[in-house]
Design a protein around this motif. Sequence first.
Motif, PDB file in Angstrom:
ATOM      1  N   ARG A  53      -7.278   0.669   1.984  1.00 34.46           N
ATOM      2  CA  ARG A  53      -7.100   2.086   2.315  1.00 34.46           C
ATOM      3  C   ARG A  53      -7.903   2.457   3.564  1.00 34.46           C
ATOM      4  N   TYR A  72      -6.048   3.816   6.940  1.00 34.38           N
ATOM      5  CA  TYR A  72      -6.353   5.156   7.445  1.00 34.38           C
ATOM      6  C   TYR A  72      -7.012   5.102   8.814  1.00 34.38           C
ATOM      7  N   ALA A 112      -0.655   1.687  -5.447  1.00 39.98           N
ATOM      8  CA  ALA A 112      -2.091   1.809  -5.155  1.00 39.98           C
ATOM      9  C   ALA A 112      -2.769   0.556  -5.705  1.00 39.98           C
ATOM     10  N   PHE A 127       0.828  -1.202   0.000  1.00 36.68           N
ATOM     11  CA  PHE A 127       0.000   0.000   0.000  1.00 36.68           C
ATOM     12  C   PHE A 127       0.866   1.257   0.000  1.00 36.68           C
TER      13      PHE A 127
END
Length: 71
Positions: A59, A63, A7, A3
């Motif tokens: 993602r 995050y 992407a 990551f």
Amino acid sequence: MSFAMWAPDFVCAFVAPWLLSKDISQMPHREPGGSILELVEENIFYDEWLVFITGDELRSFVYRRDRSELI
């Protein structure tokens, strides 16, 4: 690692069933029969699962982790 450098649309792996039964893998998608190896003469049989996570799920996971570690 993947990551941070790219992407990816998805990340996948082959996982032994006993790891899944212990809930070690945090991959949300699991499919049996991802990799089957059978060596009859050696009496060896492996039936691993294919596990994967989509890029969007990865993602979101990364995050969410980053924010929770800052608190």
